[in-house]
Design an enzyme around this catalytic site. Structure first.
Site, PDB file in Angstrom:
ATOM      1  CE1 TYR A   1      -3.617  41.047   8.394  1.00  0.00           C
ATOM      2  CE2 TYR A   1      -3.469  39.497   6.570  1.00  0.00           C
ATOM      3  CZ  TYR A   1      -4.166  40.028   7.637  1.00  0.00           C
ATOM      4  OH  TYR A   1      -5.423  39.555   7.935  1.00  0.00           O
TER       5      TYR A   1
ATOM      6  CD  GLU B   1     -13.812  35.739   8.958  1.00  0.00           C
ATOM      7  OE1 GLU B   1     -12.906  35.703   9.842  1.00  0.00           O
ATOM      8  OE2 GLU B   1     -14.967  36.105   9.192  1.00  0.00           O
TER       9      GLU B   1
ATOM     10  CB  CYS C   1      18.120  53.705  15.373  1.00  0.00           C
ATOM     11  SG  CYS C   1      18.602  55.175  14.459  1.00  0.00           S
TER      12      CYS C   1
ATOM     13  NE  ARG D   1      -0.978  36.370   5.045  1.00  0.00           N
ATOM     14  CZ  ARG D   1      -1.675  36.063   6.143  1.00  0.00           C
ATOM     15  NH1 ARG D   1      -2.664  35.181   6.079  1.00  0.00           N
ATOM     16  NH2 ARG D   1      -1.401  36.626   7.286  1.00  0.00           N
TER      17      ARG D   1
ATOM     18  N   GLY E   1      -7.688  32.174   6.304  1.00  0.00           N
ATOM     19  CA  GLY E   1      -6.629  31.203   6.549  1.00  0.00           C
ATOM     20  C   GLY E   1      -5.953  30.648   5.326  1.00  0.00           C
TER      21      GLY E   1
END
Length: 402
Positions: A374, A267, A345, A270, A229
């Site tokens: 990510y 854990e 597209c 990011r 987080g």
């Protein structure tokens, strides 16, 4: 950036095609992860959340500095075991099948995070059949309120964890099974939080809840998983989560809440890998429609889905390339606002909208920063069947691994 720009020049020399590559600075990754883990209090352990980026070179670079890996599938377990056959693994996710639970037991994962009462019952049955005693944490979906963040996994209706209103039932049930060893709780309530002060208060709540339930039901609190987080500020790269201040305050919380004998698990994904990655793409067209200027790059959100997924303008640097082999004029935009898009597209194939630039030409390269988490891992790689990007890993001296 110098190392990254040098790598782009080498890629262009190697293959005279439009640049489309992920570039990872492994030297930066080592330095950052070492700094993060070294700052943690003694009883805190960092596990790398593989969902952020599970490229083998990333895993092997991170592995020496973390306690183990956090996984959410058996596929991730196998990737972790390929790096090290005995690395500690904690296994989570809201939708584990019987086969996955049995495989996790056979792979000797350290802890299984149980996300529902039904999953608890199935795991107990499978463990008993396999004649194993399995260590578990109960994932709790607390009622909140929590600090503001990009994503919330608790404090509101979500598929994650056991509702706090049902947690005492789950504790009693877990303690009744001989095949299970309840060792604590898993709290992961918010994601991409940039408020280090708010995050400290969140961890204080976790400590108090975990101690309360441990005392009431008379079982030893061995682990408390506080999740990840920790956020990345894509809007202002100079103002990031203050990890040093946070870990200093964390040490105070541990003393104040008498949690020194409990292993506190982080854990993060990011926060560990985002800053080491770059997505470099060459401009292949510049065009105007309905009064807007669009810069079309060789690539797209099928490679790098994060900006459109989170609905933000992703930070970037511009790299001029002087090569131009066409006989006609090279189109450029000067002191304009542009929207950067890919080759797909769909009008949703956007990296940044209405961003101001000084000068950009067809054939120059846009380097999207903080693309190490990510990015590739969450993208729909084969949509429209465009080629995949190259993956380039830089370590000490420029080393191209594609």
């Amino acid at each position: 950036m110098k190392k990254v720009f040098e790598a782009i020049h080498l890629l262009k020399d190697e293959k005279d095609e439009p640049i489309c590559s992920y570039i990872y600075d492994l030297d930066h990754l080592k330095k950052h992860v070492e700094f993060v883990t070294r700052a943690l209090p003694q009883n805190c352990h960092m596990y790398y959340a593989m969902k952020a980026n599970s490229e083998e070179r990333i895993l092997r670079t991170v592995h020496p500095y973390v306690k183990g890996f956090e996984v959410a599938s058996i596929g991730e377990v196998k990737k972790a075991r390929a790096v090290n056959s005995s690395v500690p693994i904690i296994f989570g996710g809201p939708g584990k099948t019987d086969k996955e639970l049995a495989s996790a037991i056979s792979e000797n994962v350290q802890l299984i995070h149980v996300e529902s009462i039904n999953e608890l019952k199935r795991l107990a049955m499978i463990a008993e059949y396999l004649n194993k005693r399995v260590s578990i944490l109960l994932r709790v979906n607390l009622r909140g309120p929590f600090p503001s963040a990009t994503l919330h996994m608790a404090g509101r209706p979500t598929q994650f964890g056991i509702d706090e209103a049902q947690i005492e039932e789950a504790i009693q049930l877990a303690l009744s099974y001989q095949s299970l060893q309840l060792e604590g709780f898993h709290f992961h309530s918010i994601s991409n939080n940039l408020d280090n002060t708010g995050h400290i208060e969140l961890i204080r709540i976790y400590c108090q809840k975990a101690k309360q339930w441990s005392r009431k039901y008379k079982f030893p609190l061995i682990y408390m998983n506080v999740g990840g987080g920790i956020g990345v500020n894509f809007s202002n790269l100079e103002q990031q989560f203050n990890w040093e201040l946070f870990t200093g305050e964390l040490q105070k919380i541990i003393v104040q809440e008498n949690m020194g004998n409990v292993v506190i698990i982080f854990e993060c994904g990011r926060f560990l890998t985002s800053s080491c990655g770059y997505y470099a793409v060459e401009v292949i067209d510049i065009k105007e429609t309905h009064g807007k200027t669009f810069v079309v790059v060789c690539g797209g959100t099928q490679h790098f889905r994060l900006p459109v997924s989170w609905q933000h303008n992703h930070p970037f640097e511009l790299m001029p390339l002087e090569r131009w082999h066409y006989p006609f004029e090279r189109k450029a935009v000067v002191n304009e606002k542009v929207t950067m898009v890919g080759q797909l597209c769909t009008p949703k194939d956007v990296f940044a909208k209405d961003v101001s630039i000084n000068q950009l030409r067809i054939g120059d390269v846009i380097v999207f920063l903080y693309a190490g988490a990510y990015g590739w891992s969450i993208s729909h790689h084969d949509f429209l069947s465009h080629p995949h990007p190259q993956h380039t890993f830089l370590e000490t001296e420029i080393e191209l691994k594609v």
